[in-house]
Scaffold this motif. Structure first.
Motif, PDB file in Angstrom:
ATOM      1  N   TYR A 116       0.838  -1.204   0.000  1.00 20.64           N
ATOM      2  CA  TYR A 116       0.000   0.000   0.000  1.00 20.64           C
ATOM      3  C   TYR A 116       0.873   1.254   0.000  1.00 20.64           C
ATOM      4  N   GLU A 117       1.932   1.227   0.792  1.00 22.67           N
ATOM      5  CA  GLU A 117       2.838   2.365   0.863  1.00 22.67           C
ATOM      6  C   GLU A 117       3.493   2.626  -0.502  1.00 22.67           C
ATOM      7  N   GLN A 118       3.905   1.541  -1.173  1.00 20.40           N
ATOM      8  CA  GLN A 118       4.501   1.691  -2.509  1.00 20.40           C
ATOM      9  C   GLN A 118       3.488   2.251  -3.504  1.00 20.40           C
ATOM     10  N   MET A 119       2.243   1.784  -3.400  1.00 18.21           N
ATOM     11  CA  MET A 119       1.208   2.303  -4.308  1.00 18.21           C
ATOM     12  C   MET A 119       0.932   3.771  -4.029  1.00 18.21           C
ATOM     13  N   ALA A 120       0.883   4.130  -2.765  1.00 11.76           N
ATOM     14  CA  ALA A 120       0.604   5.522  -2.398  1.00 11.76           C
ATOM     15  C   ALA A 120       1.723   6.452  -2.860  1.00 11.76           C
ATOM     16  N   ALA A 121       2.930   5.935  -2.975  1.00 15.72           N
ATOM     17  CA  ALA A 121       4.074   6.759  -3.390  1.00 15.72           C
ATOM     18  C   ALA A 121       4.120   7.010  -4.900  1.00 15.72           C
ATOM     19  N   LEU A 122       3.337   6.265  -5.664  1.00 22.71           N
ATOM     20  CA  LEU A 122       3.340   6.465  -7.120  1.00 22.71           C
ATOM     21  C   LEU A 122       2.784   7.850  -7.463  1.00 22.71           C
ATOM     22  N   LYS A 123       3.500   8.556  -8.303  1.00 23.76           N
ATOM     23  CA  LYS A 123       3.075   9.905  -8.704  1.00 23.76           C
ATOM     24  C   LYS A 123       2.252   9.880  -9.992  1.00 23.76           C
ATOM     25  N   SER A 124       2.505   8.870 -10.819  1.00 18.74           N
ATOM     26  CA  SER A 124       1.814   8.792 -12.096  1.00 18.74           C
ATOM     27  C   SER A 124       1.375   7.340 -12.355  1.00 18.74           C
ATOM     28  N   PRO A 125       0.421   6.833 -11.513  1.00 14.98           N
ATOM     29  CA  PRO A 125       0.038   5.425 -11.621  1.00 14.98           C
ATOM     30  C   PRO A 125      -0.642   5.057 -12.941  1.00 14.98           C
TER      31      PRO A 125
END
Length: 167
Positions: A100-109
């Motif tokens: 979840y943390e890695q997904m939240a860190a995405l700037k341009s998913p």
């Protein structure tokens, strides 16, 4: 002959009552173990329940981490089902928190990071399924143990025998 029948009846009553009493003792012990386990896991579950009401992705990631940490601090779980549940769900929430943390860190998913997003989304789905499976397994284990120590069958057998003897 009448004396032998009476003695056999008394032995049957005593055996039926002993079986019933042994089941009651086991059921009460099991119930006490459950109550202690629920009391001791409750603070961690309160922390975990806050994840759904977190206002943004960063806050949710923080709560998920706190949930795993809180589960790691749970102790004195006399119920083997609760021990297994807490151990397994803690590991799953640690995994979930990392993904979840890695997904939240995405700037341009949905742009240049789409492939990374897709991979993380698949991982998140797998961990979510694992969490669901752990919860189902826990529920099934509690039911199986409850069935195992249930006093119903022995109480019914004792009542049936006593009713039969009254006739």
């Amino acid at each position: 002959l009448h004396r032998v029948d009476r003695r056999q009846r008394q032995m049957c009553i005593r055996d039926s009552y002993k079986t019933f009493n042994d089941k009651v003792v086991a059921y009460v012990a099991y119930g006490n173990d459950l109550l202690t386990s629920v009391k001791n896991i409750r603070p961690a579950m309160v922390v975990c329940s806050k994840a759904g009401s977190a206002t943004d992705a960063d806050a949710r990631a923080t709560v998920i981490k706190q949930c795993a940490e809180s589960l790691g601090k749970v102790s004195d779980l006399p119920s083997s089902e609760f021990k297994t549940f807490v151990t397994d769900i803690k590991v799953a929430y640690e995994e979930y928190g990392k993904v979840y943390e890695q997904m939240a860190a995405l700037k341009s998913p949905f742009g240049e990071q789409y492939e990374q997003y897709k991979t993380l989304s698949t991982q998140m789905s797998a961990v979510s399924k694992k969490i669901s499976t752990i919860a189902s397994t826990f529920s099934d284990a509690l039911k199986a143990h409850d069935d195992q120590v249930s006093v119903k069958d022995s109480a019914d057998a004792l009542a049936d025998y006593l009713n039969e003897q009254q006739k």
